[in-house]
Each structure stands twice: as C-alpha cells, then as structure tokens.
Enzyme design. Structure first.
Site, short mmCIF file in Angstrom:
data_model
loop_
_atom_site.label_atom_id
_atom_site.label_comp_id
_atom_site.label_asym_id
_atom_site.label_seq_id
_atom_site.Cartn_x
_atom_site.Cartn_y
_atom_site.Cartn_z
N PHE A 1 4.12 0.40 -2.25
CA PHE A 1 4.11 0.44 -3.71
C PHE A 1 5.32 1.21 -4.24
O PHE A 1 5.97 0.78 -5.20
CB PHE A 1 2.81 1.08 -4.18
CG PHE A 1 2.77 1.44 -5.64
CD1 PHE A 1 2.96 0.49 -6.63
CD2 PHE A 1 2.52 2.76 -6.04
CE1 PHE A 1 2.91 0.82 -7.97
CE2 PHE A 1 2.47 3.10 -7.38
CZ PHE A 1 2.67 2.13 -8.35
N GLY B 1 -0.43 -0.62 -4.87
CA GLY B 1 -0.99 0.64 -5.34
C GLY B 1 -1.08 1.63 -4.21
O GLY B 1 -0.59 1.39 -3.10
N GLU C 1 0.83 -1.20 0.00
CA GLU C 1 0.00 0.00 0.00
C GLU C 1 0.87 1.25 0.00
O GLU C 1 1.74 1.40 0.87
CB GLU C 1 -0.89 0.04 1.24
CG GLU C 1 -1.87 -1.12 1.35
CD GLU C 1 -2.66 -1.09 2.65
OE1 GLU C 1 -3.89 -1.25 2.59
OE2 GLU C 1 -2.06 -0.91 3.72
N CYS C 2 0.66 2.13 -0.94
CA CYS C 2 1.23 3.47 -0.98
C CYS C 2 2.76 3.44 -0.85
O CYS C 2 3.45 3.21 -1.82
CB CYS C 2 0.58 4.35 0.09
SG CYS C 2 0.79 6.12 -0.20
N GLY C 3 3.30 3.69 0.33
CA GLY C 3 4.75 3.66 0.49
C GLY C 3 5.34 2.34 0.06
O GLY C 3 6.43 2.28 -0.53
#
Length: 464
Positions: A339, A437, A335-337
């Site tokens: 990704f 993502g 998730e986010c970081g």
C-alpha cells in the site's frame, strides 16, 4: 488405522523477550545438522521469525494462529505441511498462557492443546534461582490438558547459578531440565523496529549466525533428550483433510508478485492458494529496472519499503508501469508495505520520496507503531477480492500512517471493527480494480480471496 505419530514440540516462553526465538532457531539448525528433516511453524502472524525459521531449517515455515484459523484449519495446515518430517518445531509467541483476554483465548497453550503437542519452556533466569521452581509449579497447575515436557534455562550467569537452578527444579518439580544456556554478550541476529533484522539484509552472515546458534545448542542443550520429548507426542489422529478444498484448477492466468528486499511478507499459503485457484505465479521486483512480463494480476505484500525508499523512488520506469497497470484495470491487491508503494509519497526521516501515485495520499514513517494487533473488518464496497457483507479477520503491524494530500476522498472497502487500518475506522482502499491497505490476511482464513483474485485476473485477461 494408520498411525500419525508426527514427532512435534512447541517451544514456549513466559513472556515476550525471553529468548525463545533464539532458542528455536538454535534448536532448528541443530536438528538439521543432526541430519533431521525439520519442518518449522510459528504461532501467530509473525513474518520475520517465520522467515528466519525457514532459513534455519532449510524448509518453508507456516504460521498457525487460533485467532483467524479454525481448529480444523490449524490441524490441516500442520498435518499437511509436516508430512515427511522427522521433527516439527513450533515457536510460540508472547507468554505460554497469554491470549486475547483473561481466559487466554488464542494463546500458545491453546495451540498446544489443538496440536496435542508437548511443550518445552524457555525461561529467562536473569537474577533468579529457586523462584524458577515456583514458576514451573504454577505453569504445571495453571491449565489442564497441557504437558510441559521439559525446560530450557536461558541467560544463566555461571556454573554456581546453573547448579542452584537445576537442583531447585529437580527438588520441587518433575520437569526435566533439557539444557541451560549462558548469557550471550552479543545477539548474533540483531533487532530493529519490527523485530529481528531480516535474512534479506544480512544474507552474507545469516548462515554463519545460525550455525553459531547451533554450536551453542549442541554445547549447552541435550539435543537427543529434546528430540525424544518431541517423539513422545501422541498419535495425531485422523487426516483432517486438505488445506484447500477441491482439486487444483488448471492454470489460466498469470499473477505477478513482488518479492525482493523491499516487499517480501507473504504467507506461503497465500501464494499456494492462488496457484490452487488457477494462477501461474511470476516473481517480480520493484528494485530492479528489468521490464516486467505480461501479467493478469499483481500481488504486493508487506515488507520494508521505508528502508529502500530512495531506490524505489529512483526506479521511475517500474513505478510508472505499476500506475499504468492500475489505471488500466489490472487487479492489484496490496498489503501494508505494498500500500505504501502505491501511494503518492513515502516520508522517511523528514525526506519525502515519490512512489507509484495510484492513491492520492502519502504515508509517513513514525518512531512508534501506528497499528499493531489483530483486525476484524466488514466488507462494505464491491471489489474484485472480497464479497460485500463478508467479515475479514487479519492483522496489522505498521509504523507508518496514512497522510491525506488531496481533497479527493479515498473509497474504502473495509470498515474496521477492530484495528486501526488506514485511519478513522477504514482500510482497504479502492481504485478501479486495485485494493490496498494496511490489513494483512491469511488465505486459509479468507478462502474467498484467492478464487476471486483469479476470477478477476481471468476477466481482465479476456478483456485486454
């Protein structure tokens, strides 16, 4: 019938930036120093405030969010997490009545009604005197079934200012004044691009800062009256049931999760959901070059990889290992970081740092948010973590954007109905058994995620 009193309160503000986080931290630490077992909660999807509340209370903080949690889920989370507590403090977000629309849906006020919790308002009184009474009158009359149990006046200028504020409130309302805080010249917990500086970055001074806030609370606030307000909360009602359905599964797989200064955005319930589904969790680091143990799955949460881009890039052994695991079909959810770490590169201040290279794209850190708010997405591609056709509600908060570096298109799992994601209406990109993502999810709101993750890890374990 068993009485479920659950002493509780919600600390709310009139807008963002009124100082409610500082007041919440001050009260939480002051309650703890008074010998109370404090269980903190944070309204909304915030990770950083929740982490600071955890440190202040010495107890894990859970997030409650009417957007992606049902009423039953909110009550179950609150009920189960609050067992054994002396007092529960819920920090609101934005203004008390601010929600997703003109009806105030998903607001702090809505959460207060779901929990049947007294509300204490923290009001920024900068350059305001008698108007504070009018503001309170408006809040008292604006929505039904909401009990404002008191007010804390923040950023007061001096004794004369405080005297006029108190007399105005006592003359024109019945709301108790539970304390008046002076202006703080220097914020003991400074802020930067995603909110408060994290306790990971200021570990040596975190406890000192929180104790300084508790000193302020003990001097300027009526701690006993605030605790009494929390104790006046009505009976919570019947046990809403467990957070996760069914009995915990026996441990059958090992799932690693990175928790270090670069990646640490995890809802505690996400990790608990994996354990409930049958995972033994193994804590890992991307910043250490210590070899990883054997694992059957990998979870990379969000965080601040941009602040450690040079160290991440230099740790080539671990970066190569992550790519090798992904290419071997290990189930990896990021998730986010996380990704950002799995991409080819991370650009920060015009310098490009090589990352794990699982996805043939880079990310570039920007001065302003590139995605901020709640998300809604449809699962459009078969993958190990979500059922195709299901709808996912979550949130995003990222300053980086995805930059194409190759002609090879990414294979998206999520079609975004709300939110930015990785751009062009897509997010949750797939490579073998890796999905990554910008979207963050809460396991209670997406109950299929943890069992499917464990099932994929079990299949990998059996085939390797």
């Amino acid at each position: 019938m068993v009485q479920n009193t659950l002493s509780r309160l919600i600390l709310a503000g009139l807008s963002g930036g009124t100082g409610k986080t500082i007041v919440s931290l001050a009260l939480t630490r002051a309650f703890k120093r008074a010998g109370k077992k404090v269980v903190p909660f944070k309204k909304g999807p915030d990770y950083i405030d929740a982490q600071w509340l955890s440190v202040a209370a010495g107890h894990s903080c859970s997030n409650l969010d009417p957007f992606f949690h049902s009423v039953r889920d909110i009550r179950a989370l609150f009920y189960n997490k609050s067992q054994g507590s002396d007092v529960c403090l819920v920090e609101g977000n934005r203004g008390l009545f601010d929600g997703m629309d003109e009806q105030g849906s998903c607001s702090t006020a809505e959460l207060a009604r779901i929990l049947d919790a007294p509300v204490i308002l923290a009001i920024d009184c900068t350059k305001m005197t008698r108007t504070v009474a009018a503001v309170l009158q408006g809040c008292l009359q604006f929505e039904p079934n909401l009990r404002i149990a008191g007010v804390i006046l923040n950023r007061t200028a001096g004794e004369r200012h405080r005297s006029v504020l108190r007399k105005s409130i006592e003359t024109h309302t019945d709301v108790p004044v539970l304390g008046m805080l002076p202006k703080i010249r220097t914020n003991p917990i400074p802020e930067r691009h995603m909110g408060l500086v994290t306790d990971h970055e200021s570990d040596a001074t975190a406890q000192h800062a929180l104790d300084a806030l508790a000193d302020m609370a003990e001097e300027w606030l009526d701690i006993e009256a605030i605790l009494h307000s929390a104790a006046t909360a009505p009976d919570f009602g019947p046990d809403p049931g467990p957070i996760f359905p069914g009995q915990p599964a026996s441990k059958k797989v090992r799932i690693g999760y990175v928790r270090d200064a670069s990646l640490w955005f995890y809802y505690p319930e996400n990790l608990e959901a994996l354990e409930h589904a049958g995972a033994e969790l193994v804590r890992l680091s991307l910043l250490s070059d210590a070899p990883w143990p054997s694992i059957d799955g990998l979870y990379l949460g969000g965080g601040f990889p941009e602040l450690f881009a040079d160290r991440l890039a230099a740790n080539t052994t671990i970066m190569r290992h992550v790519k090798t695991l992904s290419n071997a079909g290990l189930p990896i959810y990021a998730e986010c970081g996380g990704f950002m770490v799995l991409c080819n590169s991370l650009e920060m201040r015009e310098t490009s740092y090589p990352m794990a290279g699982v996805f043939p794209v880079g990310t570039s850190f920007c001065p302003k948010p590139q995605g901020l708010g709640y998300t809604e997405a449809e699962v459009v591609e078969d993958n190990p973590f979500f059922r195709t056709g299901s709808r996912i509600e979550g949130h995003e908060f990222h300053y980086s954007l995805c930059v194409s570096e190759a002609s090879t298109p990414l294979k998206p799992v999520l079609k975004m109905g709300r939110g930015h994601g990785g751009g062009l209406g897509w997010d949750g990109f797939l490579h073998k058994n890796t999905v990554a993502g910008y979207n963050h999810i809460h396991a209670v709101a997406v109950p299929e995620w943890a069992p499917l993750f464990v099932a994929a890890a079990s299949k990998y374990r059996s085939s390797s």
